[in-house]
Design a protein around this motif. Structure first.
Motif, PDB file in Angstrom:
ATOM      1  N   LEU A  20       6.760   1.192   8.846  1.00 21.88           N
ATOM      2  CA  LEU A  20       7.741   2.066   8.704  1.00 21.88           C
ATOM      3  C   LEU A  20       7.259   3.292   7.850  1.00 21.88           C
ATOM      4  O   LEU A  20       6.854   3.195   6.739  1.00 21.88           O
ATOM      5  N   SER A  21       7.766   4.416   8.571  1.00 15.52           N
ATOM      6  CA  SER A  21       7.756   5.677   7.899  1.00 15.52           C
ATOM      7  C   SER A  21       9.118   6.263   7.986  1.00 15.52           C
ATOM      8  O   SER A  21       9.243   7.202   8.750  1.00 15.52           O
ATOM      9  N   LEU A  73       8.899  -5.071  17.277  1.00 13.93           N
ATOM     10  CA  LEU A  73       7.362  -5.422  16.794  1.00 13.93           C
ATOM     11  C   LEU A  73       7.356  -5.987  15.424  1.00 13.93           C
ATOM     12  O   LEU A  73       8.375  -5.715  14.816  1.00 13.93           O
ATOM     13  N   PRO A  74       6.761  -6.801  14.987  1.00 12.40           N
ATOM     14  CA  PRO A  74       6.593  -7.160  13.653  1.00 12.40           C
ATOM     15  C   PRO A  74       6.630  -5.787  12.553  1.00 12.40           C
ATOM     16  O   PRO A  74       5.799  -5.127  12.878  1.00 12.40           O
ATOM     17  N   VAL A  75       7.110  -6.119  11.451  1.00  8.40           N
ATOM     18  CA  VAL A  75       7.290  -4.775  10.428  1.00  8.40           C
ATOM     19  C   VAL A  75       6.759  -5.122   9.269  1.00  8.40           C
ATOM     20  O   VAL A  75       6.554  -6.207   8.793  1.00  8.40           O
ATOM     21  N   ILE A  76       5.882  -3.915   8.934  1.00  5.78           N
ATOM     22  CA  ILE A  76       5.264  -3.768   7.774  1.00  5.78           C
ATOM     23  C   ILE A  76       6.055  -2.460   6.707  1.00  5.78           C
ATOM     24  O   ILE A  76       6.201  -1.349   7.379  1.00  5.78           O
ATOM     25  N   GLY A  77       6.550  -2.989   5.717  1.00  2.90           N
ATOM     26  CA  GLY A  77       7.064  -2.073   4.987  1.00  2.90           C
ATOM     27  C   GLY A  77       6.326  -1.217   4.403  1.00  2.90           C
ATOM     28  O   GLY A  77       5.068  -1.324   4.103  1.00  2.90           O
ATOM     29  N   PHE A  78       6.764   0.134   3.865  1.00  4.87           N
ATOM     30  CA  PHE A  78       5.795   1.044   3.026  1.00  4.87           C
ATOM     31  C   PHE A  78       6.542   1.637   2.065  1.00  4.87           C
ATOM     32  O   PHE A  78       7.581   2.201   1.946  1.00  4.87           O
ATOM     33  N   TYR A  79       5.907   1.431   0.695  1.00  6.22           N
ATOM     34  CA  TYR A  79       6.280   2.114  -0.459  1.00  6.22           C
ATOM     35  C   TYR A  79       5.435   3.256  -0.692  1.00  6.22           C
ATOM     36  O   TYR A  79       4.387   3.180  -1.381  1.00  6.22           O
ATOM     37  N   MET A  80       6.206   4.591  -0.332  1.00  6.02           N
ATOM     38  CA  MET A  80       5.104   5.791  -0.531  1.00  6.02           C
ATOM     39  C   MET A  80       5.324   6.276  -2.010  1.00  6.02           C
ATOM     40  O   MET A  80       6.667   6.641  -2.313  1.00  6.02           O
ATOM     41  N   LEU A 112      14.879  -6.242   2.410  1.00 10.50           N
ATOM     42  CA  LEU A 112      13.832  -5.867   3.064  1.00 10.50           C
ATOM     43  C   LEU A 112      13.207  -7.570   3.605  1.00 10.50           C
ATOM     44  O   LEU A 112      12.975  -7.982   4.647  1.00 10.50           O
ATOM     45  N   PHE A 113      12.730  -8.135   2.294  1.00 14.51           N
ATOM     46  CA  PHE A 113      12.080  -9.565   2.584  1.00 14.51           C
ATOM     47  C   PHE A 113      12.838 -10.664   3.030  1.00 14.51           C
ATOM     48  O   PHE A 113      12.413 -11.307   3.756  1.00 14.51           O
ATOM     49  N   ALA A 114      14.406 -10.279   3.160  1.00 12.51           N
ATOM     50  CA  ALA A 114      15.165 -11.315   3.775  1.00 12.51           C
ATOM     51  C   ALA A 114      15.081 -10.971   5.371  1.00 12.51           C
ATOM     52  O   ALA A 114      15.668 -12.031   5.968  1.00 12.51           O
ATOM     53  N   VAL A 124       3.674  -5.460   3.591  1.00  9.78           N
ATOM     54  CA  VAL A 124       4.223  -4.412   2.814  1.00  9.78           C
ATOM     55  C   VAL A 124       3.121  -3.682   2.359  1.00  9.78           C
ATOM     56  O   VAL A 124       2.143  -4.212   1.726  1.00  9.78           O
ATOM     57  N   LYS A 125       3.155  -2.426   2.584  1.00  9.27           N
ATOM     58  CA  LYS A 125       1.915  -1.604   1.974  1.00  9.27           C
ATOM     59  C   LYS A 125       2.551  -1.020   0.890  1.00  9.27           C
ATOM     60  O   LYS A 125       3.715  -0.315   0.840  1.00  9.27           O
ATOM     61  N   ILE A 126       2.018  -1.106  -0.369  1.00  8.91           N
ATOM     62  CA  ILE A 126       2.469  -0.633  -1.804  1.00  8.91           C
ATOM     63  C   ILE A 126       1.566   0.523  -1.909  1.00  8.91           C
ATOM     64  O   ILE A 126       0.336   0.297  -2.476  1.00  8.91           O
ATOM     65  N   ALA A 127       2.080   1.700  -1.756  1.00 11.87           N
ATOM     66  CA  ALA A 127       1.454   3.009  -2.202  1.00 11.87           C
ATOM     67  C   ALA A 127       2.333   3.671  -3.219  1.00 11.87           C
ATOM     68  O   ALA A 127       2.386   5.007  -3.235  1.00 11.87           O
TER      69      ALA A 127
END
Length: 340
Positions: free
Chosen positions: A111-112, A133-140, A157-159, A166-169
């Motif tokens: 997600l962006s 589609l399955p989802v990957i969260g994004f912490y930008m 979100l995790f619920a 989750v991509k933690i950036a």
């Protein structure tokens, strides 16, 4: 799903966009990059993400072509290669993009959100995309358009059952810890933590988080990374990530690995242009690849995204000091074949 897409030590390069001198797609270079990542042993490709340039999403047909080119080469690989599509904008536009990507064989969506999105906007986006589609969260991180996302957001979100990673950036140890705490509290063990913290890649991969949740000790670790930094030095990244994860699992992380982590952070400082508030981060990735001969220019779709003064020289110096970490010999040996 997370177990199938993200094995321990996963390396997923954030795929750049190669442009020619006129600003159009340089398809020879674009395919050469994909071939480099596949031969380097990358476990997946993330296409349409920040390093691919968000401006690409303004042209849906061209975005689909870029997705399709990477998927075609990945499908010809002699091993499984995960495909992650960066989806951008509002809940409705991101859902449409996810449908296109899914039809091309992509297995998950990163997600962006659109600039200015609220927590609720992002959660709706995740829910909408998750139906496709399955989802990957994004912490930008803030410097490139992100903002603070609190623990309550990550709990919500995790619920969502469609979330698999989750991509933690965030480039912030406090914020990184908050996401992990929310994951521990969620009780889910099917969500992959992916580091995008280019300033602390080895530190993230080497760390096991533990915490008390309702009187029970829970733990979590980063399974791998999805990074713009891994768009360069990819073969070295695959080798290093495997070593770090093995060391973490053994309970003893050698200091030599932590030292290599500081070298990667030093390289990243030049490539991501920390001297100028990350202004040249996307162009910097392209510039490494240009100096190596993989792409023809460091140009970006948005003319504002360009190299900063002195950045080209800083990148050349990083290549001189750390050739092994930047795959210099590997690229030189295979460049002609990848571009043929």
């Amino acid at each position: 799903m997370a177990d199938g897409l993200f094995a321990p030590g996963t390396v997923v390069p954030a795929h750049p966009l190669a442009l020619d001198e006129s600003g159009g797609i340089d398809w020879v270079s674009q395919r050469a990059l994909t071939r480099y990542y596949l031969d380097a042993g990358a476990h997946g490709l993330a296409v349409g993400v920040h390093t691919t340039q968000f401006a690409l999403h303004e042209d849906p047909a061209l975005l689909a072509d870029v997705w399709a080119a990477a998927a075609e080469d990945a499908s010809a690989a002699e091993r499984p290669v995960g495909l992650i599509a960066g989806v951008r904008g509002t809940a409705s536009t991101a859902r449409i993009e996810a449908g296109v990507a899914g039809g091309l064989g992509y297995q998950a969506a990163l997600l962006s959100p659109a600039p200015g999105s609220t927590d609720d906007d992002i959660l709706r986006m995740a829910e909408s995309v998750g139906e496709v589609l399955p989802v990957i969260g994004f912490y930008m991180q803030d410097d490139v358009g992100g903002r603070y996302l609190g623990v309550d957001f990550w709990r919500a979100l995790f619920a969502q059952p469609a979330v698999i990673g989750v991509k933690i950036a965030a480039f912030d140890r406090y914020r990184t810890g908050e996401v992990v705490r929310a994951l521990l509290e969620s009780g889910r063990d099917d969500i992959a933590l992916l580091t995008g913290n280019d300033d602390s890649i080895v530190g993230d991969l080497a760390t096991t988080y533990r915490g008390d949740v309702d009187g029970v000790q829970q733990s979590a670790s980063f399974v791998g990374g999805l990074l713009g930094q891994w768009a360069i030095g990819t073969r070295a990244a695959v080798e290093l990530s495997a070593r770090v994860v093995d060391a973490r699992n053994s309970g003893t992380v050698p200091s030599e690995l932590l030292t290599q982590g500081t070298w990667i952070t030093e390289i990243n400082s030049a490539v991501f242009d920390t001297q100028h508030g990350f202004a040249g981060c996307v162009a910097g990735v392209n510039e490494v690849l240009r100096q190596q001969g993989l792409v023809r220019t460091s140009l970006c779709l948005d003319p504002v995204e360009r190299l900063s003064p002195g950045q080209q020289e800083a990148i050349a110096e990083a290549r001189r000091r750390y050739p092994e970490l930047l795959d210099e010999a590997f690229v030189a040996e295979n460049l002609e074949r990848w571009r043929s």
